[in-house]
Design an enzyme around this catalytic site. Structure first.
Site, short mmCIF file in Angstrom:
data_model
loop_
_atom_site.label_atom_id
_atom_site.label_comp_id
_atom_site.label_asym_id
_atom_site.label_seq_id
_atom_site.Cartn_x
_atom_site.Cartn_y
_atom_site.Cartn_z
N CYS A 2 0.81 -1.22 0.00
CA CYS A 2 0.00 0.00 0.00
C CYS A 2 0.85 1.27 0.00
CB CYS A 2 -0.88 0.02 1.23
SG CYS A 2 -1.91 -1.42 1.38
N ARG A 27 5.84 -0.22 -5.97
CA ARG A 27 5.68 -1.05 -4.78
C ARG A 27 4.67 -2.17 -5.00
NH1 ARG A 27 7.04 1.36 0.07
NH2 ARG A 27 5.30 0.34 1.05
N TRP A 76 -2.76 -2.72 -1.60
CA TRP A 76 -2.26 -4.08 -1.88
C TRP A 76 -3.02 -4.97 -0.90
CZ3 TRP A 76 0.98 -8.03 0.20
CH2 TRP A 76 1.58 -8.86 -0.75
N ASN A 102 -2.22 2.48 5.70
CA ASN A 102 -1.28 1.39 5.44
C ASN A 102 -1.09 0.64 6.75
OD1 ASN A 102 -0.91 2.44 2.94
ND2 ASN A 102 1.22 3.03 3.22
N GLY A 103 -0.98 -0.68 6.67
CA GLY A 103 -0.77 -1.47 7.90
C GLY A 103 -1.93 -2.41 8.13
N GLU A 483 19.69 -23.58 -2.90
CA GLU A 483 19.27 -22.19 -3.13
C GLU A 483 20.50 -21.27 -3.23
OE1 GLU A 483 16.78 -20.65 -4.05
OE2 GLU A 483 16.95 -18.60 -3.36
N LYS A 487 21.18 -18.98 -6.42
CA LYS A 487 21.36 -17.51 -6.35
C LYS A 487 22.66 -17.10 -7.03
CE LYS A 487 18.30 -16.29 -5.71
NZ LYS A 487 17.02 -16.79 -5.32
N GLU A 490 22.24 -17.33 -10.84
CA GLU A 490 21.37 -16.30 -11.39
C GLU A 490 22.03 -14.93 -11.42
OE1 GLU A 490 17.93 -16.78 -8.57
OE2 GLU A 490 16.79 -16.50 -10.40
N HIS A 506 29.63 -39.45 -3.96
CA HIS A 506 29.06 -40.23 -5.07
C HIS A 506 29.25 -39.53 -6.41
CE1 HIS A 506 27.28 -43.01 -2.22
NE2 HIS A 506 26.96 -41.94 -1.50
N LYS A 605 10.85 -12.30 -14.01
CA LYS A 605 10.36 -12.39 -12.63
C LYS A 605 9.24 -13.42 -12.53
CE LYS A 605 10.15 -11.29 -8.33
NZ LYS A 605 11.21 -11.89 -7.51
O1 M6R Z 1 6.60 -16.82 -8.82
P1 M6R Z 1 7.12 -18.19 -8.49
O2 M6R Z 1 7.48 -18.32 -7.04
O3 M6R Z 1 6.17 -19.27 -8.90
O4 M6R Z 1 8.44 -18.35 -9.32
C1 M6R Z 1 9.14 -19.56 -9.36
C2 M6R Z 1 10.50 -19.38 -9.98
O5 M6R Z 1 10.39 -18.93 -11.29
C3 M6R Z 1 11.36 -18.40 -9.17
O6 M6R Z 1 11.47 -18.78 -7.84
C4 M6R Z 1 12.78 -18.30 -9.79
O7 M6R Z 1 13.46 -19.50 -9.61
C5 M6R Z 1 13.53 -17.12 -9.17
N1 M6R Z 1 14.19 -16.39 -10.22
C6 M6R Z 1 14.54 -17.52 -8.17
O8 M6R Z 1 15.32 -16.47 -7.71
#
Ligand code: M6R
Length: 610
Positions: A2, A27, A76, A102-103, A483, A487, A490, A506, A605
């Site tokens: 929001c 936002r 939001w 907001n809140g 993860e 990261k 990416e 293994h 995204k």
């Molecule tokens: O919107 P989602 O959580 O469904 O997205 C899933 C993946 O596309 C997302 O987590 C992707 O792996 C990110 N880029 C990770 O940082």
């Protein structure tokens, strides 16, 4: 999330407020609205849309209304679906008082019942609307006095702006844990929840602090606390331009979002823990609690980072609820023949709620007629709409393509979910209380970790030129190793592999030499001894090792190249702490290698195609 904008002064408040709202669009929001004094007709006009600020602007396109005072909002959704009736501003019964908020008002249900008994009529499903009615109840000619009286009864968080037809020529604003500032112009003031809405008008701002109420007129403003003591606060000069303001001074959204993690955990857990009874209360699951009690298996589908959060969730649910749980890539589930029976629940986990494979897996599960649930961040998204019930993450919009705070919010929601399912089954209230207490301690512990930012940046300098990395973890931190590797891939385009440490012998151990460093998560938990042995095996092959260890483990320091220390917590919650240094490490390496941090190449995204 929001956003609030308000204007009072000599100019027309409408275009200024619309411009402010546009600057808050980054936002994320689902509806917008504005309440304004029509200076000619001496009345308040309120316009709301379920959609974009552009649609709100369209509603004013051919109007000749002039207003010198307006409050506006982007919503939001939290309580109540995105719709015109739930959009802000909200008003009292007689449409004399309008406010934007907001809140979250945590005791709104209780207050709403009382106000209804007193004859107040409600128009929306929001928590916010009770504020308008409370102010109406106490109003006797002076708006700020009524606001103060009302806020004394409210539990929760707020950034608030209020106007009243019967006390015109002023905006009353108040703050508790939800930011609000007053931008100072010459004979004009702009209030906003975020500096980005005011920087193009003025760089002079006064920030409200918790428990403060401001009265703003075209000529002046004053601030008091809830005990009505006057506060004198000098203004500060904003040094940001608009682009910087949206990032709150951080160089990238990714870093800003990592630093928002303590607040994210608070938002994901707010009002959801009952400490005395060791329970989790998830409003979105209330209607299916009996069905959840009856299930004997859960199948979770997700993609990418959401899949990795689900792997940690599987361990939590199996350990604390004793419920057999499987996690599967949504892209696999949708094409194979899954065995699902009526006692199975399906859970889709997705930040965006729009990921094509996750949505297709959900639809496949629904076709089989089983209970479908969601853990989703984006309110009103397809997954949120199509599931039978679910839990919102409340992480706020995540703009960096790499998921950071949303991942932590997914882990947090899984901890709540495991607690809920566990307490429905065999989990004792004592253990439930312990989990609840530890969850509530996490934000402070993350803040401790964020203090290591410069240490981690130095480590990144040391390791920036390696082209390969191995990440190792076990049990709860096996998904975190995956993860951490994801990261790094990416954000820095470095080849990184994540493995369960037990699998190292293994195969991956063949890669180890002095040019192939390892990031090992070796916290002081039930698998520490095993991790320690794996680390020694790497050192014996001249591999460099960075270890993530628990505060107080002095032994490990002597054995490896570098150590990052994190605070102790329950083993089930340790992924929430462990992932933060890994996110920072990937971020700094990416920056040092000149990568496009917030929009890494080839990535989107929200992956809305298979
Ligand atoms: O919107 P989602 O959580 O469904 O997205 C899933 C993946 O596309 C997302 O987590 C992707 O792996 C990110 N880029 C990770 O940082």
């Amino acid at each position: 999330m929001c956003g609030i904008v308000g204007y009072i002064g000599k100019q027309n408040a409408i275009p200024i407020s619309l411009d402010g709202l546009k600057r808050l669009e980054y936002r994320g929001y689902d509806s917008a609205g504005m309440a304004l004094f029509d200076s000619q007709k001496n009345k308040i006009i309120c316009v709301k849309v379920a959609g974009k600020v552009d649609s709100l602007e369209e509603r004013f396109r051919n109007s000749n209304i002039f207003s010198n005072c307006a409050i506006a909002h982007t919503r939001w959704a939290t309580h109540g679906i995105p719709s015109i009736k739930n959009a802000h501003p909200h008003n009292d019964c007689k449409k004399n008082i309008y406010l934007v908020h907001n809140g979250i008002i945590e005791n709104y249900k209780f207050l709403k019942e009382k106000l209804k008994e007193e004859g107040h009529k409600f128009y929306s499903d929001t928590d916010t609307e009770i504020l308008a009615h409370l102010i109406e109840k106490f109003f006797s000619g002076n708006l700020e006095e009524a606001v103060v009286q009302a806020l004394k009864l409210v539990k929760g968080t707020y950034g608030l702006a209020v106007i009243s037809k019967n006390d015109p020529g002023k905006i009353v604003a108040a703050r508790n844990s939800s930011p609000l500032l007053i931008g100072l112009g010459r004979d004009e003031f702009i209030i906003a929840s975020d500096p980005s809405a005011v920087v193009s008008y003025t760089k002079k701002v006064v920030y409200l602090e918790d428990g403060e109420v401001a009265v703003i007129t075209p000529e002046d403003f004053s601030i008091t606390n809830l005990r009505q003591r006057k506060i004198i606060r000098p203004h500060v000069n904003l040094k940001w331009d608009f682009e910087e303001a949206t990032k709150a001074g951080f160089p990238h959204f990714m870093l800003k979002e990592i630093f928002e993690i303590p607040e994210t955990i608070q938002n994901s857990t707010r009002g959801r823990l009952i400490f005395d009874e060791g329970l989790a209360k998830l409003g979105g699951l209330e209607l299916v609690l009996d069905e959840l009690r009856g299930i004997s298996r859960m199948v979770i589908c997700a993609c990418g980072t959401a899949y990795l959060a689900s792997l940690a969730g599987e361990y939590m649910i199996e350990e604390y609820a004793g419920l057999p749980t499987e996690v599967e890539y949504a892209s696999e589930f949708r094409y194979r023949k899954p065995i699902l029976n009526q006692n199975t629940a399906f859970l889709a986990v997705s930040q965006s709620g729009e990921t094509a494979d996750t949505l297709a897996a959900l639809r496949e599960a629904k076709r089989k007629g089983i209970l479908s649930l969601g853990v989703v961040n984006t309110v009103g998204s397809s997954v949120a709409r199509e599931t039978d019930a679910g839990v919102y993450n409340h992480a706020g919009p995540e703009i960096g393509v790499a998921s950071t705070k949303a991942f932590v919010s997914q882990l947090t929601v899984f901890a709540l979910f495991a607690l809920l399912l566990g307490r429905q089954r065999q989990l004792s209230s004592v253990m439930g209380q312990r989990i609840a207490k530890e969850i509530s301690a996490l934000p402070e512990k993350v803040k401790e970790i964020l203090k290591l930012n410069s240490q981690i940046r130095n480590l990144a300098k040391k390791y920036r030129d390696y082209n390969h990395f191995l990440y190792l973890g076990r049990k709860y931190n096996y998904p975190i190793a995956l993860e951490g590797a994801l990261k790094l891939k990416e954000i820095s385009y470095i080849h990184a592999e994540g493995y369960g440490a037990g699998e190292m012998k293994h195969g991956p151990i063949a890669l180890i030499d002095k040019n192939f460093p390892t990031f090992a998560i070796a916290l002081s938990d039930s698998v520490y001894e095993k991790m320690f042995s794996n680390i020694m095996e790497i050192k014996a092959r001249e591999g460099r090792v960075i270890v993530l260890a628990t505060n107080g483990n002095n032994e490990i320091k002597k054995m490896v190249d570098d150590v990052i220390y994190v605070p102790k917590t329950l083993e089930m919650l340790s992924p929430i702490l462990a992932v933060v240094p890994l996110q920072l490490f990937a971020y700094h390496i990416g920056v040092l290698r000149g990568c496009d941090i917030d929009k890494p190449r080839n990535l989107a995204k929200s992956v809305t195609v298979e």
